[in-house]
Design a protein around this motif. Structure first.
Motif, short mmCIF file in Angstrom:
data_model
loop_
_atom_site.label_atom_id
_atom_site.label_comp_id
_atom_site.label_asym_id
_atom_site.label_seq_id
_atom_site.Cartn_x
_atom_site.Cartn_y
_atom_site.Cartn_z
N SER A 191 -26.72 -64.98 17.92
CA SER A 191 -27.70 -65.47 16.95
C SER A 191 -27.26 -66.75 16.24
O SER A 191 -26.10 -66.91 15.87
CB SER A 191 -27.98 -64.40 15.89
OG SER A 191 -28.84 -64.89 14.87
N GLU A 192 -28.21 -67.64 16.04
CA GLU A 192 -28.01 -68.83 15.22
C GLU A 192 -28.42 -68.59 13.77
O GLU A 192 -28.27 -69.47 12.93
CB GLU A 192 -28.82 -70.00 15.79
CG GLU A 192 -28.39 -70.43 17.17
CD GLU A 192 -29.38 -71.38 17.83
OE1 GLU A 192 -29.27 -71.54 19.06
OE2 GLU A 192 -30.24 -71.95 17.15
N HIS A 193 -28.94 -67.40 13.49
CA HIS A 193 -29.38 -67.07 12.14
C HIS A 193 -28.43 -66.10 11.45
O HIS A 193 -28.72 -65.65 10.34
CB HIS A 193 -30.80 -66.49 12.16
CG HIS A 193 -31.87 -67.51 12.34
ND1 HIS A 193 -32.62 -68.02 11.30
CD2 HIS A 193 -32.30 -68.16 13.46
CE1 HIS A 193 -33.48 -68.92 11.75
NE2 HIS A 193 -33.31 -69.02 13.07
N GLY A 194 -27.33 -65.74 12.10
CA GLY A 194 -26.34 -64.90 11.46
C GLY A 194 -25.94 -63.70 12.29
O GLY A 194 -26.57 -62.65 12.20
N TYR A 195 -24.89 -63.85 13.11
CA TYR A 195 -24.37 -62.70 13.83
C TYR A 195 -23.32 -62.01 12.97
O TYR A 195 -22.67 -62.63 12.13
CB TYR A 195 -23.78 -63.11 15.19
CG TYR A 195 -22.47 -63.85 15.15
CD1 TYR A 195 -21.25 -63.15 15.10
CD2 TYR A 195 -22.41 -65.25 15.19
CE1 TYR A 195 -20.02 -63.82 15.09
CE2 TYR A 195 -21.19 -65.92 15.17
CZ TYR A 195 -20.02 -65.20 15.11
OH TYR A 195 -18.81 -65.86 15.08
N TRP A 196 -23.16 -60.69 13.16
CA TRP A 196 -22.14 -59.97 12.41
C TRP A 196 -20.80 -60.16 13.12
O TRP A 196 -20.66 -59.83 14.29
CB TRP A 196 -22.48 -58.48 12.30
CG TRP A 196 -21.61 -57.80 11.28
CD1 TRP A 196 -20.44 -57.14 11.51
CD2 TRP A 196 -21.82 -57.76 9.87
NE1 TRP A 196 -19.90 -56.68 10.34
CE2 TRP A 196 -20.73 -57.04 9.30
CE3 TRP A 196 -22.82 -58.24 9.03
CZ2 TRP A 196 -20.63 -56.80 7.94
CZ3 TRP A 196 -22.72 -58.01 7.67
CH2 TRP A 196 -21.63 -57.29 7.14
N GLY A 197 -19.83 -60.70 12.38
CA GLY A 197 -18.58 -61.14 12.97
C GLY A 197 -17.93 -60.18 13.93
O GLY A 197 -17.67 -60.51 15.09
N GLU A 198 -17.63 -58.97 13.47
CA GLU A 198 -16.90 -58.01 14.30
C GLU A 198 -17.67 -57.65 15.55
O GLU A 198 -17.07 -57.41 16.61
CB GLU A 198 -16.59 -56.76 13.48
CG GLU A 198 -15.73 -55.74 14.19
CD GLU A 198 -15.39 -54.54 13.33
OE1 GLU A 198 -14.68 -53.65 13.82
OE2 GLU A 198 -15.84 -54.50 12.17
N GLU A 199 -19.00 -57.61 15.47
CA GLU A 199 -19.81 -57.17 16.60
C GLU A 199 -19.84 -58.19 17.74
O GLU A 199 -20.17 -57.84 18.88
CB GLU A 199 -21.23 -56.88 16.13
CG GLU A 199 -21.30 -55.69 15.20
CD GLU A 199 -22.65 -55.51 14.56
OE1 GLU A 199 -22.79 -54.56 13.78
OE2 GLU A 199 -23.57 -56.32 14.83
N CYS A 200 -19.50 -59.42 17.43
CA CYS A 200 -19.36 -60.44 18.47
C CYS A 200 -17.90 -60.66 18.85
O CYS A 200 -17.55 -60.64 20.04
CB CYS A 200 -19.97 -61.76 18.00
SG CYS A 200 -19.80 -63.13 19.17
#
Length: 230
Positions: free
Chosen positions: A9-18
């Motif tokens: 996402s360019e609108h905010g991915y959750w750090g740990e999940e990526c």
């Protein structure tokens, strides 16, 4: 060498999940390509790199990879990639996916082709599971209909949004993942009594949220027949 496409996402991915799947698969020898809806670098959700929210170690690790990983800093537009070119397509979560990835026709194409293709797997994590509410299969039916899935549950969303469905940053949450995915015919079980929740249904793997990220990555490796790193 096995390969995986990360749709971020360019609108905010959750750090740990990526970052957890990204580093785990990399350490296992998987060749990774990162793609975003427009081809701009993905944006990390600020709450997912807040030491008070996730702990100092996780926050520092996520920011280090986010800022320095060349794959994250030079992504490909998702319109230019095909699921058939990869052994797996990974959709990290984060509320940001509700505004871009989950609504994107090319992202839905990638998910459909990964699940229905002759080879390959799809791993969908947390809020990205919402893409299943909008993805149709080759016959025009909901891809998730009759499938067993997990994902970000209403019980957790209630602790984040206010009575007007406003996020802490003031954005209005457009939908609740559990409600929409169940409405599309999924057999939903977020396993709220378990520490982690990862569900495998054919070539579709879903994971509940941040604490399940490591288990999700290792499950994907197992499904690909790749040995997990020590």
């Amino acid at each position: 060498m096995p390969s995986a496409l990360f749709v971020v996402s360019e609108h905010g991915y959750w750090g740990e999940e990526c970052i957890e799947p990204l580093t785990t698969l990399t350490d296992a020898g998987v060749d990774i390509t990162v793609a975003t809806p427009s081809g701009d670098p993905p944006v990390v959700d600020e709450r997912s790199v807040d030491p008070e929210e996730v702990g100092e170690e996780t926050a520092a690790h996520v920011m280090d990879v986010h800022e320095n990983d060349e794959r994250l800093n030079d992504p490909t537009p998702i319109a230019r990639v095909d699921a058939a070119d990869y052994d797996a397509v990974v959709f990290p979560g984060g509320h940001g996916t509700e505004w871009d990835v989950n609504q994107d026709s090319d992202a839905r194409r990638l998910l459909r082709d990964a699940v229905e293709g002759e080879h390959g797997k799809a791993l969908v994590v947390c809020h990205a599971v919402g893409i299943l509410a909008f993805t149709r299969d080759g016959d025009g039916d909901f891809l998730v209909s009759g499938r067993s899935v997990t994902g970000f549950p209403n019980a957790w969303e209630e602790g984040i949004v206010d009575e007007n469905d406003l996020m802490p940053d003031g954005r209005k949450l457009p939908y609740w993942v559990e409600d929409e995915v169940k409405a599309a015919g999924a057999d939903w079980d977020a396993e709220l009594d378990a520490d982690t929740s990862v569900t495998v249904d054919g070539d579709l793997i879903t994971a509940r949220g941040p604490p399940s990220s490591s288990a999700a990555a290792r499950t994907l490796l197992e499904e690909l027949g790749v040995e997990s790193p020590a």
